[in-house]
Enzyme design. Sequence first.
Site, PDB file in Angstrom:
ATOM      1  N   ASP A  12       0.946  -1.392   0.012  1.00  0.00           N
ATOM      2  CA  ASP A  12      -0.111  -0.021   0.362  1.00  0.00           C
ATOM      3  C   ASP A  12       0.938   1.309  -0.088  1.00  0.00           C
ATOM      4  OD1 ASP A  12      -2.364   1.572   0.177  1.00  0.00           O
ATOM      5  OD2 ASP A  12      -2.761   0.879   2.068  1.00  0.00           O
ATOM      6  N   HIS A  29       3.031   3.163  -9.257  1.00  0.00           N
ATOM      7  CA  HIS A  29       2.693   1.834  -9.118  1.00  0.00           C
ATOM      8  C   HIS A  29       3.815   1.068  -9.967  1.00  0.00           C
ATOM      9  CE1 HIS A  29      -1.373   2.084  -7.657  1.00  0.00           C
ATOM     10  NE2 HIS A  29      -1.716   2.731  -8.941  1.00  0.00           N
ATOM     11  N   LEU A 123      10.323 -21.148  -4.554  1.00  0.00           N
ATOM     12  CA  LEU A 123       9.369 -20.307  -4.029  1.00  0.00           C
ATOM     13  C   LEU A 123       8.177 -20.133  -4.948  1.00  0.00           C
ATOM     14  CD1 LEU A 123       8.708 -17.526  -2.247  1.00  0.00           C
ATOM     15  CD2 LEU A 123       9.906 -16.083  -4.149  1.00  0.00           C
TER      16      LEU A 123
HETATM   17  C1  FPP Z   1      -1.841   0.169  -3.293  1.00  0.00           C
HETATM   18  O1  FPP Z   1      -1.178   1.711  -3.366  1.00  0.00           O
HETATM   19  C2  FPP Z   1      -1.323  -0.690  -4.670  1.00  0.00           C
HETATM   20  C3  FPP Z   1      -2.245  -1.007  -5.287  1.00  0.00           C
HETATM   21  C4  FPP Z   1      -3.596  -1.195  -5.490  1.00  0.00           C
HETATM   22  C5  FPP Z   1      -1.550  -1.941  -6.413  1.00  0.00           C
HETATM   23  C6  FPP Z   1      -0.634  -2.754  -6.134  1.00  0.00           C
HETATM   24  C7  FPP Z   1       0.489  -2.740  -7.394  1.00  0.00           C
HETATM   25  C8  FPP Z   1       1.734  -2.702  -7.457  1.00  0.00           C
HETATM   26  C9  FPP Z   1       2.378  -2.724  -6.147  1.00  0.00           C
HETATM   27  C10 FPP Z   1       2.253  -2.669  -8.698  1.00  0.00           C
HETATM   28  C11 FPP Z   1       3.237  -3.776  -9.115  1.00  0.00           C
HETATM   29  C12 FPP Z   1       2.805  -4.883  -8.856  1.00  0.00           C
HETATM   30  C13 FPP Z   1       3.168  -6.042  -9.388  1.00  0.00           C
HETATM   31  C14 FPP Z   1       2.820  -7.444  -9.022  1.00  0.00           C
HETATM   32  C15 FPP Z   1       3.882  -6.010 -10.565  1.00  0.00           C
HETATM   33  P1  FPP Z   1      -2.419   2.764  -3.537  1.00  0.00           P
HETATM   34  O2  FPP Z   1      -2.523   3.168  -5.011  1.00  0.00           O
HETATM   35  O3  FPP Z   1      -3.630   2.475  -2.782  1.00  0.00           O
HETATM   36  O4  FPP Z   1      -1.777   4.035  -2.863  1.00  0.00           O
HETATM   37  P2  FPP Z   1      -2.543   5.044  -2.092  1.00  0.00           P
HETATM   38  O5  FPP Z   1      -3.134   4.518  -0.877  1.00  0.00           O
HETATM   39  O6  FPP Z   1      -1.225   5.948  -1.440  1.00  0.00           O
HETATM   40  O7  FPP Z   1      -3.334   5.851  -3.025  1.00  0.00           O
END
Ligand code: FPP
Length: 260
Positions: A12, A29, A123
């Site tokens: 997150d 991201h 893994l």
């Molecule tokens: C939460 O941050 C993150 C997500 C909803 C997406 C998770 C995706 C990644 C970490 C990208 C790459 C992943 C892979 C597997 C290649 P948020 O956007 O909710 O952050 P915020 O709460 O600060 O808005």
Amino acid sequence: MVLPKHIAIIMDGNGRWATRQGLSRSEGHLAGAKTVETVIKECLRHKIPHLSLYAFSTENWNRPQGEVNYLFELFCQFVKSELPLMLEEGIRFSMIGDTKRLPETAQKALAHAIEETKSGKNLELTLAINYSGTQEILHAIRQSAAEILLQNKQKIQTVINENNKSEDIVQYLTSLFDDTHYTEQNLRNHLYLPDLPDPDLIIRTSGELRLSNFYLLQAAYAEFYFTDTLWPDFSAEDFEKALTAYQNRKRRFGKIDEQE
Ligand code: FPP
């Protein structure tokens, strides 16, 4: 010192990280994807056999369409670009969630990675995409109930033929689900990945203290580690801190310590 066998991470803070850097959410991201590479390498180094990453929840569809599209592109790129590393390092790629709603290109890319890496032994890397713990439990209830009814269909037919009172038929059907015939194992057999052990350690970054529908049933005895660090900033040192915190916990699984 005992290491967790299964680490599950709620990644997150990509959006907040991007805003602080004056970048777009997509760039956040993309930076988050680099952190994914870091934690995979750390799990391999520590010989931790299972890593789950919560990449997209069923609630994430409510984000702007452009962001959702970008995330799916990123997941596809990730599995394609990481495939050589996965094969070289013996990583078995797997997925949990309702894949039917994903764009077809994403479904194909993910299925290809699952197939190509199926003999990986070091893994198991599980991505949770379009995942909801509530939906997983509902799915398992539906499948396990159908299985019990199917296994008993001849007896059910006999009971229907022999009894004309609906109460007797209902009583028999109910007995198929009492605690001797229907156990926790019946339910667990129909989780998305029944052979995956429950997570020992669940990490959530960015200061939020929630499970957000991740591994609801499997989290029953997990240890939690929360950090204010935003996911793109989560480093090998942060991972190490989470492991140390885990090693300092006493896991009693509802029992008491022997000396108490
Ligand atoms: C939460 O941050 C993150 C997500 C909803 C997406 C998770 C995706 C990644 C970490 C990208 C790459 C992943 C892979 C597997 C290649 P948020 O956007 O909710 O952050 P915020 O709460 O600060 O808005």
